[in-house]
Scaffold this motif. Structure first.
Motif, mmCIF file in Angstrom:
data_model
loop_
_atom_site.group_PDB
_atom_site.id
_atom_site.type_symbol
_atom_site.label_atom_id
_atom_site.label_comp_id
_atom_site.label_asym_id
_atom_site.label_seq_id
_atom_site.Cartn_x
_atom_site.Cartn_y
_atom_site.Cartn_z
ATOM 1 N N UNK A 52 0.843 -1.194 0.000
ATOM 2 C CA UNK A 52 0.000 0.000 0.000
ATOM 3 C C UNK A 52 0.879 1.245 0.000
ATOM 4 N N UNK A 53 1.516 1.477 -1.130
ATOM 5 C CA UNK A 53 2.346 2.662 -1.265
ATOM 6 C C UNK A 53 3.486 2.670 -0.266
ATOM 7 N N UNK A 54 3.627 3.779 0.434
ATOM 8 C CA UNK A 54 4.732 3.934 1.376
ATOM 9 C C UNK A 54 4.438 3.314 2.736
ATOM 10 N N UNK A 55 3.216 2.786 2.901
ATOM 11 C CA UNK A 55 2.831 2.277 4.212
ATOM 12 C C UNK A 55 3.343 0.864 4.458
ATOM 13 N N UNK A 56 3.668 0.585 5.698
ATOM 14 C CA UNK A 56 3.990 -0.768 6.113
ATOM 15 C C UNK A 56 2.688 -1.542 6.250
ATOM 16 N N UNK A 57 2.601 -2.715 5.635
ATOM 17 C CA UNK A 57 1.396 -3.542 5.725
ATOM 18 C C UNK A 57 1.630 -4.698 6.684
ATOM 19 N N UNK A 58 0.635 -4.937 7.530
ATOM 20 C CA UNK A 58 0.669 -6.084 8.440
ATOM 21 C C UNK A 58 -0.631 -6.861 8.287
ATOM 22 N N UNK A 59 -0.516 -8.176 8.172
ATOM 23 C CA UNK A 59 -1.700 -9.026 8.089
ATOM 24 C C UNK A 59 -2.363 -9.104 9.453
ATOM 25 N N UNK A 60 -3.684 -8.861 9.478
ATOM 26 C CA UNK A 60 -4.425 -8.929 10.729
ATOM 27 C C UNK A 60 -5.876 -9.276 10.443
ATOM 28 N N UNK A 61 -6.349 -10.356 11.050
ATOM 29 C CA UNK A 61 -7.761 -10.721 11.016
ATOM 30 C C UNK A 61 -8.302 -10.477 12.411
ATOM 31 N N UNK A 62 -9.044 -9.385 12.598
ATOM 32 C CA UNK A 62 -9.485 -9.023 13.940
ATOM 33 C C UNK A 62 -10.527 -9.990 14.494
ATOM 34 N N UNK A 73 3.196 -9.804 18.780
ATOM 35 C CA UNK A 73 4.543 -10.403 18.825
ATOM 36 C C UNK A 73 5.430 -9.851 17.716
ATOM 37 N N UNK A 74 4.851 -9.696 16.506
ATOM 38 C CA UNK A 74 5.659 -9.184 15.384
ATOM 39 C C UNK A 74 6.105 -7.744 15.616
ATOM 40 N N UNK A 75 5.283 -6.985 16.319
ATOM 41 C CA UNK A 75 5.592 -5.574 16.538
ATOM 42 C C UNK A 75 6.272 -5.316 17.879
ATOM 43 N N UNK A 76 6.706 -6.373 18.531
ATOM 44 C CA UNK A 76 7.353 -6.221 19.834
ATOM 45 C C UNK A 76 8.548 -5.267 19.731
ATOM 46 N N UNK A 77 8.572 -4.290 20.623
ATOM 47 C CA UNK A 77 9.658 -3.326 20.647
ATOM 48 C C UNK A 77 9.431 -2.101 19.776
ATOM 49 N N UNK A 78 8.369 -2.117 18.960
ATOM 50 C CA UNK A 78 8.053 -0.972 18.096
ATOM 51 C C UNK A 78 7.275 0.086 18.881
ATOM 52 N N UNK A 79 7.703 1.318 18.812
ATOM 53 C CA UNK A 79 6.945 2.416 19.422
ATOM 54 C C UNK A 79 5.816 2.821 18.476
ATOM 55 N N UNK A 80 4.586 2.807 18.965
ATOM 56 C CA UNK A 80 3.428 3.212 18.160
ATOM 57 C C UNK A 80 2.705 4.323 18.910
ATOM 58 N N UNK A 122 -1.209 -4.272 22.024
ATOM 59 C CA UNK A 122 -0.341 -3.162 21.617
ATOM 60 C C UNK A 122 -0.086 -2.131 22.715
ATOM 61 N N UNK A 123 -0.563 -2.415 23.914
ATOM 62 C CA UNK A 123 -0.286 -1.486 25.016
ATOM 63 C C UNK A 123 1.208 -1.252 25.204
ATOM 64 N N UNK A 124 2.061 -2.305 25.148
ATOM 65 C CA UNK A 124 3.509 -2.044 25.286
ATOM 66 C C UNK A 124 4.047 -1.113 24.208
ATOM 67 N N UNK A 125 3.477 -1.194 23.005
ATOM 68 C CA UNK A 125 3.928 -0.320 21.914
ATOM 69 C C UNK A 125 3.545 1.129 22.179
ATOM 70 N N UNK A 126 2.356 1.341 22.721
ATOM 71 C CA UNK A 126 1.930 2.692 23.080
ATOM 72 C C UNK A 126 2.800 3.244 24.207
#
Length: 236
Positions: A52-62, A73-80, A122-126
């Motif tokens: 999707x253009x310049x955006x990072x895409x992540x697969x997610x089925x909510x 788990x994939x985003x562990x350590x990422x600041x969001x 995603x609380x740890x990322x926040x």
């Protein structure tokens, strides 16, 4: 293929994650943030071949709790800085006579439970970020005070799910206050998307501009609030 986090450099503005970003309001929100210079993580059920253009895409089925946990788990350590829970479905609109158990529960799972699971994952990322804003794209249709004032659609599941999501906002705002995470519910208006339909009153661009302005201005003073895209407070 899902882009790696290394594919997109850090932005001085921060990182925004949007669920349900493949089309409609979610796609437009993601694109608006990307155009504004933010680093955007667009969560979609199936990552398109060309991304999707310049955006990072992540697969997610909510609808799948395991998929939400895997995203965390994939985003562990990422600041969001901003998490936008946008993914939702409408479900049956035929009223009480056509209400069906599995349809009702699926709408509740996606619209009310999934945002809670995303918030937990995603609380740890926040906490690792500066802005710390958690957004639920709700609906005035879920307001007990205002939801049936000017329409009588028979969408029991959708209305109940958004009312539940609003309570989730209040609870999360209470629980996350000590962590400095602001939690808000936003009503996007009746928007011309696949869900809103061609007869809807509001263009996607107008709704997104209003929503983005509200999100960008959100502070801890706003936590636990329910507002419309035009800034007006919506009654619970």
């Amino acid at each position: 293929m899902t882009s790696s986090t290394a594919d997109i450099g850090a932005s001085p503005l921060g990182t925004v994650l949007v669920t349900g970003a493949s089309r409609g309001l979610g796609r437009a929100l993601a694109e608006a943030y990307a155009a504004g210079g933010w680093r955007v993580i667009a969560c979609v059920r199936q990552v398109p071949e060309g991304g999707l253009g310049s955006m990072l895409c992540e697969a997610l089925d909510v609808a799948d709790a395991a998929s939400i946990e895997a995203l965390g788990r994939r985003l562990e350590g990422e600041a969001i800085d901003i998490v936008i829970n946008n993914a939702a479905i409408r479900g049956d609109v035929g009223g009480l006579s056509s209400l069906e158990t599995n349809d009702f529960l699926e709408v509740m799972r996606i619209n009310a439970l999934a945002p809670l699971l995303v918030a937990r994952a995603l609380k740890p990322n926040l906490l690792a970020a500066q802005r710390r804003v958690l957004v639920s794209i709700s609906s005035r249709a879920g307001s007990l005070a205002e939801g049936t004032l000017d329409d009588d659609d028979g969408d029991y599941a959708y209305r109940c799910s958004k009312a539940a999501l609003n309570m989730a906002t209040v609870k999360l705002a209470q629980d996350f206050r000590s962590d400095g995470i602001a939690v808000i519910s936003l009503h996007p208006g009746w928007v011309r998307t696949d869900m809103g339909g061609a007869q809807a009153q509001l263009a996607v661009a107008e709704s997104v501009a209003g929503l983005k302005a509200l999100i960008d201005q959100t502070t801890m003073a706003d936590t636990g609030s329910f507002r419309a895209y035009d800034g007006k407070t919506v009654s619970w």
